[in-house]
Design a protein around this motif. Structure first.
Motif, PDB file in Angstrom:
ATOM      1  N   ARG A 223       0.831  -1.215   0.000  1.00 14.86           N
ATOM      2  CA  ARG A 223       0.000   0.000   0.000  1.00 14.86           C
ATOM      3  C   ARG A 223       0.866   1.266   0.000  1.00 14.86           C
ATOM      4  NH1 ARG A 223      -5.306  -0.880   0.272  1.00 14.86           N
ATOM      5  NH2 ARG A 223      -6.185  -2.627   1.438  1.00 14.86           N
ATOM      6  N   THR A 224       1.989   1.227   0.701  1.00 11.88           N
ATOM      7  CA  THR A 224       2.837   2.421   0.780  1.00 11.88           C
ATOM      8  C   THR A 224       3.546   2.709  -0.544  1.00 11.88           C
ATOM      9  OG1 THR A 224       4.744   1.130   1.575  1.00 11.88           O
ATOM     10  CG2 THR A 224       3.267   2.041   3.235  1.00 11.88           C
ATOM     11  N   THR A 225       3.632   1.723  -1.401  1.00 10.69           N
ATOM     12  CA  THR A 225       4.319   1.909  -2.687  1.00 10.69           C
ATOM     13  C   THR A 225       3.377   2.404  -3.775  1.00 10.69           C
ATOM     14  OG1 THR A 225       3.896  -0.330  -3.549  1.00 10.69           O
ATOM     15  CG2 THR A 225       5.791  -0.048  -2.076  1.00 10.69           C
ATOM     16  N   GLY A 226       2.063   2.351  -3.504  1.00 10.97           N
ATOM     17  CA  GLY A 226       1.097   2.713  -4.527  1.00 10.97           C
ATOM     18  C   GLY A 226       0.732   1.559  -5.430  1.00 10.97           C
ATOM     19  N   HIS A 227       1.244   0.357  -5.115  1.00 10.10           N
ATOM     20  CA  HIS A 227       0.945  -0.836  -5.915  1.00 10.10           C
ATOM     21  C   HIS A 227       0.488  -1.965  -4.996  1.00 10.10           C
ATOM     22  CE1 HIS A 227       2.789   1.137  -9.366  1.00 10.10           C
ATOM     23  NE2 HIS A 227       3.831   1.421  -8.608  1.00 10.10           N
ATOM     24  N   PRO A 228      -0.708  -1.817  -4.396  1.00  9.25           N
ATOM     25  CA  PRO A 228      -1.178  -2.831  -3.449  1.00  9.25           C
ATOM     26  C   PRO A 228      -1.487  -4.170  -4.118  1.00  9.25           C
ATOM     27  CG  PRO A 228      -2.906  -1.239  -3.908  1.00  9.25           C
ATOM     28  CD  PRO A 228      -1.661  -0.717  -4.563  1.00  9.25           C
ATOM     29  N   VAL A 229      -1.142  -5.236  -3.413  1.00  5.53           N
ATOM     30  CA  VAL A 229      -1.351  -6.596  -3.922  1.00  5.53           C
ATOM     31  C   VAL A 229      -1.997  -7.430  -2.818  1.00  5.53           C
ATOM     32  CG1 VAL A 229      -0.237  -8.689  -4.789  1.00  5.53           C
ATOM     33  CG2 VAL A 229       0.640  -6.444  -5.473  1.00  5.53           C
ATOM     34  N   ARG A 230      -3.096  -8.110  -3.149  1.00  4.29           N
ATOM     35  CA  ARG A 230      -3.768  -8.952  -2.159  1.00  4.29           C
ATOM     36  C   ARG A 230      -3.262 -10.388  -2.272  1.00  4.29           C
ATOM     37  NH1 ARG A 230      -7.679  -7.975   1.014  1.00  4.29           N
ATOM     38  NH2 ARG A 230      -8.545  -6.214  -0.177  1.00  4.29           N
ATOM     39  N   VAL A 231      -2.840 -10.935  -1.131  1.00  5.07           N
ATOM     40  CA  VAL A 231      -2.285 -12.289  -1.053  1.00  5.07           C
ATOM     41  C   VAL A 231      -2.801 -12.966   0.215  1.00  5.07           C
ATOM     42  CG1 VAL A 231      -0.163 -11.748  -2.319  1.00  5.07           C
ATOM     43  CG2 VAL A 231      -0.257 -11.402   0.157  1.00  5.07           C
ATOM     44  N   LEU A 232      -2.517 -14.251   0.356  1.00  4.23           N
ATOM     45  CA  LEU A 232      -2.807 -14.952   1.600  1.00  4.23           C
ATOM     46  C   LEU A 232      -1.591 -14.843   2.513  1.00  4.23           C
ATOM     47  CD1 LEU A 232      -4.655 -18.164   0.366  1.00  4.23           C
ATOM     48  CD2 LEU A 232      -5.626 -16.001   1.165  1.00  4.23           C
ATOM     49  N   ARG A 233      -1.835 -14.657   3.790  1.00  2.08           N
ATOM     50  CA  ARG A 233      -0.749 -14.405   4.722  1.00  2.08           C
ATOM     51  C   ARG A 233       0.151 -15.628   4.884  1.00  2.08           C
ATOM     52  NH1 ARG A 233      -3.510 -14.222  10.774  1.00  2.08           N
ATOM     53  NH2 ARG A 233      -4.734 -16.134  10.610  1.00  2.08           N
ATOM     54  N   ASN A 234       1.427 -15.348   4.988  1.00  4.01           N
ATOM     55  CA  ASN A 234       2.442 -16.375   5.229  1.00  4.01           C
ATOM     56  C   ASN A 234       3.702 -15.684   5.747  1.00  4.01           C
ATOM     57  OD1 ASN A 234       3.511 -15.149   2.947  1.00  4.01           O
ATOM     58  ND2 ASN A 234       3.232 -16.922   1.605  1.00  4.01           N
ATOM     59  N   MET A 235       4.820 -16.384   5.790  1.00  5.82           N
ATOM     60  CA  MET A 235       6.054 -15.795   6.296  1.00  5.82           C
ATOM     61  C   MET A 235       6.509 -14.631   5.425  1.00  5.82           C
ATOM     62  SD  MET A 235       8.067 -19.302   7.404  1.00  5.82           S
ATOM     63  CE  MET A 235       9.556 -18.423   7.890  1.00  5.82           C
TER      64      MET A 235
END
Length: 313
Positions: A223-235
């Motif tokens: 989000r801070t980069t202006g290029h948000p990506v939705r993923v599943l949480r992991n390490m």
């Protein structure tokens, strides 16, 4: 279930499979099209030769319409645009850029052009350019996302344009399909549930991670980069979000995730790879064939719509 989109695309059901990079290859696209939906080959960051091979292999498996999704930021976008015109693909969906330079070429080849949009302003602009339909994609979707939710974006785009609108983001069952129609959409585009189908080429670990996902497992990085990506949480996401909070540079963050999607899709590393999936992952409970999934969606949607007829006003 007929709609403006089924008529425009020449398909049986108003179900479009998302053009996911590394995931949406010809076996999946052909299977979706054979099942009555619209399969999409995702060009992602691949080269033109790879895309051409994918198209030709898909044609061996299906005589139904299918499409190609082109990420216009791809350095080979010009060459890929020419390939899809030469191969006379039925539909092209576009993202991450403006398809205007290719519109005339695609139209001359008889291709339907369907850009993905995340705002009303861009939707209106693309209609003026000659788009045949639009995919209004809400922030619930997996991968690169906008800010507006599907619930708010779709009806605003529907109201703003006269061409058919396809709803995307957060849809994984027949309830979502029925809801999309209630919002004014003429079809839905789904990605996450198709990732977990039997014909999907992704590593089994990736499929199992989606099937086991809970409602709280969806995270957004970048989000801070202006290029948000939705993923599943992991390490990987935990470390990324930590770096983000500490003010890491864009270059450092990009380097950290370099090759992450391939690592998850091909190698099955669901801890250190980028497991892109939408918020709908929590609704995916089993691995079905594309035909089984589409039939399930249509059956559930019909049941919901019939139940709505019993409401009293």
């Amino acid at each position: 279930m007929k709609s403006e989109i089924t008529k425009l695309f020449g398909i049986t059901y108003p179900i479009i499979q998302g053009g996911m990079a590394w995931v949406a290859q010809y076996p999946l696209a052909a299977a979706v099209s054979n099942a009555g939906g619209l399969g999409i080959i995702g060009a992602g960051g691949a080269g033109a030769d790879w895309v051409q091979e994918q198209i030709r292999e898909a044609k061996k498996l299906t005589d139904k319409p299918f499409g190609v999704n082109i990420m216009l930021m791809n350095p080979e976008a010009d060459a890929i645009a020419k390939v899809v015109a030469e191969e006379k693909v039925a539909i092209v969906t576009t993202g991450a850029g403006n398809p205007e330079p290719y519109m005339d070429m695609w139209k001359d080849a008889g291709i339907k052009v369907v850009p993905v949009v995340a705002s009303v302003a861009f939707a209106k602009r693309l209609e003026r350019m000659g788009a045949d339909a639009l995919v209004a994609e809400g922030t619930e979707s997996g991968g690169h996302i906008g800010e507006l939710t599907t619930m708010t974006l779709v009806p605003q785009v529907v109201d703003a344009v006269s061409i058919p609108v396809i709803a995307a983001g957060g849809i994984a069952d027949g309830r979502g399909v029925a809801a999309a129609f209630a919002l004014g959409a003429q079809a839905v585009q789904m990605g996450t549930h198709f990732v977990a189908t039997k014909e999907s080429i992704v590593h089994q670990n990736y499929k199992d991670r989606i099937i086991k996902a809970k409602d709280i497992d969806s995270k957004v990085t970048g989000r801070t980069t202006g290029h948000p990506v939705r993923v599943l949480r992991n390490m990987m996401t935990s470390e990324y979000l930590k770096k983000e909070a500490e003010g890491a540079s864009l270059e450092e963050l990009e380097q950290f995730t370099l090759g992450g999607l391939r690592k998850a899709v091909v190698e099955g590393d669901i801890q250190h790879g980028s497991v892109m999936a939408g918020q709908s992952a929590g609704l995916v409970k089993e691995e079905l064939s594309c035909e089984e999934l589409i039939q399930k969606l249509m059956r559930e949607a019909k049941e919901v719509l019939q139940q709505m007829n019993t409401f009293e006003f």
